[in-house]
Design a protein around this motif. Sequence first.
Motif, PDB file in Angstrom:
ATOM      1  N   THR A 129      41.726  53.918  45.873  1.00 14.69           N
ATOM      2  CA  THR A 129      40.651  53.819  46.865  1.00 14.69           C
ATOM      3  C   THR A 129      41.221  53.823  48.274  1.00 14.69           C
ATOM      4  OG1 THR A 129      40.691  51.403  46.858  1.00 14.69           O
ATOM      5  CG2 THR A 129      39.214  52.483  45.269  1.00 14.69           C
ATOM      6  N   TRP A 130      40.444  54.304  49.219  1.00  8.93           N
ATOM      7  CA  TRP A 130      40.905  54.346  50.603  1.00  8.93           C
ATOM      8  C   TRP A 130      41.011  52.943  51.193  1.00  8.93           C
ATOM      9  CZ3 TRP A 130      37.962  52.413  54.548  1.00  8.93           C
ATOM     10  CH2 TRP A 130      36.599  52.221  54.292  1.00  8.93           C
ATOM     11  N   GLN A 131      40.185  52.005  50.721  1.00  7.39           N
ATOM     12  CA  GLN A 131      40.244  50.640  51.228  1.00  7.39           C
ATOM     13  C   GLN A 131      41.594  49.984  50.920  1.00  7.39           C
ATOM     14  OE1 GLN A 131      37.688  51.782  49.302  1.00  7.39           O
ATOM     15  NE2 GLN A 131      35.740  51.108  50.124  1.00  7.39           N
ATOM     16  N   SER A 171      39.230  35.224  35.446  1.00 13.19           N
ATOM     17  CA  SER A 171      40.426  35.995  35.773  1.00 13.19           C
ATOM     18  C   SER A 171      40.349  37.398  35.173  1.00 13.19           C
ATOM     19  CB  SER A 171      41.666  35.271  35.255  1.00 13.19           C
ATOM     20  OG  SER A 171      42.818  36.020  35.498  1.00 13.19           O
ATOM     21  N   ILE A 172      39.911  37.492  33.947  1.00  9.75           N
ATOM     22  CA  ILE A 172      39.775  38.797  33.283  1.00  9.75           C
ATOM     23  C   ILE A 172      38.723  39.641  33.991  1.00  9.75           C
ATOM     24  CG2 ILE A 172      39.018  39.922  31.148  1.00  9.75           C
ATOM     25  CD1 ILE A 172      40.350  37.529  29.659  1.00  9.75           C
ATOM     26  N   GLU A 173      37.587  39.046  34.324  1.00 13.24           N
ATOM     27  CA  GLU A 173      36.525  39.777  35.014  1.00 13.24           C
ATOM     28  C   GLU A 173      36.968  40.217  36.407  1.00 13.24           C
ATOM     29  OE1 GLU A 173      33.595  40.829  33.842  1.00 13.24           O
ATOM     30  OE2 GLU A 173      34.114  39.992  31.891  1.00 13.24           O
ATOM     31  N   SER A 174      37.698  39.364  37.119  1.00  9.91           N
ATOM     32  CA  SER A 174      38.196  39.729  38.451  1.00  9.91           C
ATOM     33  C   SER A 174      39.169  40.887  38.373  1.00  9.91           C
ATOM     34  CB  SER A 174      38.886  38.532  39.104  1.00  9.91           C
ATOM     35  OG  SER A 174      37.972  37.535  39.389  1.00  9.91           O
ATOM     36  N   PHE A 175      40.041  40.886  37.379  1.00 11.51           N
ATOM     37  CA  PHE A 175      40.985  41.977  37.215  1.00 11.51           C
ATOM     38  C   PHE A 175      40.254  43.274  36.870  1.00 11.51           C
ATOM     39  CE2 PHE A 175      44.048  44.502  34.716  1.00 11.51           C
ATOM     40  CZ  PHE A 175      44.998  44.683  35.710  1.00 11.51           C
ATOM     41  N   ASP A 176      39.265  43.209  36.006  1.00 12.61           N
ATOM     42  CA  ASP A 176      38.469  44.398  35.680  1.00 12.61           C
ATOM     43  C   ASP A 176      37.745  44.934  36.917  1.00 12.61           C
ATOM     44  OD1 ASP A 176      39.239  44.308  33.036  1.00 12.61           O
ATOM     45  OD2 ASP A 176      37.415  43.299  32.350  1.00 12.61           O
ATOM     46  N   TYR A 177      37.224  44.037  37.750  1.00 15.35           N
ATOM     47  CA  TYR A 177      36.574  44.462  38.988  1.00 15.35           C
ATOM     48  C   TYR A 177      37.579  45.177  39.885  1.00 15.35           C
ATOM     49  CZ  TYR A 177      34.052  44.295  43.403  1.00 15.35           C
ATOM     50  OH  TYR A 177      33.448  44.640  44.576  1.00 15.35           O
ATOM     51  N   TRP A 178      38.779  44.624  40.005  1.00 17.46           N
ATOM     52  CA  TRP A 178      39.802  45.253  40.841  1.00 17.46           C
ATOM     53  C   TRP A 178      40.156  46.634  40.313  1.00 17.46           C
ATOM     54  CZ3 TRP A 178      44.768  47.163  40.395  1.00 17.46           C
ATOM     55  CH2 TRP A 178      45.393  47.460  41.600  1.00 17.46           C
ATOM     56  N   ILE A 179      40.333  46.760  39.012  1.00 15.91           N
ATOM     57  CA  ILE A 179      40.666  48.056  38.412  1.00 15.91           C
ATOM     58  C   ILE A 179      39.566  49.075  38.695  1.00 15.91           C
ATOM     59  CG2 ILE A 179      40.903  49.270  36.195  1.00 15.91           C
ATOM     60  CD1 ILE A 179      43.438  47.863  37.020  1.00 15.91           C
ATOM     61  N   ASN A 180      38.313  48.660  38.614  1.00 17.14           N
ATOM     62  CA  ASN A 180      37.200  49.597  38.782  1.00 17.14           C
ATOM     63  C   ASN A 180      36.882  49.929  40.238  1.00 17.14           C
ATOM     64  OD1 ASN A 180      36.714  49.879  36.022  1.00 17.14           O
ATOM     65  ND2 ASN A 180      35.466  48.024  35.979  1.00 17.14           N
ATOM     66  N   PHE A 181      37.071  48.979  41.167  1.00 18.02           N
ATOM     67  CA  PHE A 181      36.562  49.185  42.520  1.00 18.02           C
ATOM     68  C   PHE A 181      37.584  49.012  43.650  1.00 18.02           C
ATOM     69  CE2 PHE A 181      32.969  47.609  39.957  1.00 18.02           C
ATOM     70  CZ  PHE A 181      32.173  48.727  40.018  1.00 18.02           C
ATOM     71  N   GLN A 200      32.369  36.138  50.500  1.00 18.65           N
ATOM     72  CA  GLN A 200      33.106  36.825  49.433  1.00 18.65           C
ATOM     73  C   GLN A 200      33.538  38.185  49.958  1.00 18.65           C
ATOM     74  OE1 GLN A 200      30.520  37.246  46.092  1.00 18.65           O
ATOM     75  NE2 GLN A 200      29.142  38.638  47.109  1.00 18.65           N
ATOM     76  N   TYR A 201      34.436  38.812  49.260  1.00 23.87           N
ATOM     77  CA  TYR A 201      34.964  40.103  49.652  1.00 23.87           C
ATOM     78  C   TYR A 201      34.642  41.133  48.562  1.00 23.87           C
ATOM     79  CZ  TYR A 201      37.600  37.112  52.769  1.00 23.87           C
ATOM     80  OH  TYR A 201      37.956  36.180  53.706  1.00 23.87           O
ATOM     81  N   HIS A 202      34.162  42.294  48.966  1.00 21.60           N
ATOM     82  CA  HIS A 202      33.826  43.300  47.968  1.00 21.60           C
ATOM     83  C   HIS A 202      35.043  44.097  47.533  1.00 21.60           C
ATOM     84  CE1 HIS A 202      33.347  45.504  51.752  1.00 21.60           C
ATOM     85  NE2 HIS A 202      33.683  46.570  51.057  1.00 21.60           N
ATOM     86  N   THR A 203      36.146  44.029  48.272  1.00 21.85           N
ATOM     87  CA  THR A 203      37.414  44.612  47.823  1.00 21.85           C
ATOM     88  C   THR A 203      38.445  43.513  47.783  1.00 21.85           C
ATOM     89  OG1 THR A 203      38.023  45.215  50.070  1.00 21.85           O
ATOM     90  CG2 THR A 203      36.937  46.906  48.746  1.00 21.85           C
TER      91      THR A 203
END
Length: 93
Positions: A35-37, A20-30, A89-92
Amino acid sequence: MTKEQYDALEQLRHIKKSFSIESFDYWINFSNASTWQFWVNIALLVFPLITLYICIDKSKAFHIGFFGFNIHIWFTYIDQFGVLHGLWQYHTK
């Protein structure tokens, strides 16, 4: 609950918390709101709802809504199964 079962459950809880922590960090970064996406996803949610509200046949709104909700639930379960089992999987987020 046995000690072995408790330890296995605690290990799973720790892994889920770490994920959960890693997923949230990924969301914050990408995938955050800068972001336009992110904004394309918001537009793909809002514009069809506005169009539906304007164009819907009010006498059949309950039937259309029930059908849409049913399809939504089925595809949510299918998507969760696929993501959980690594089929896609989804990259965004």
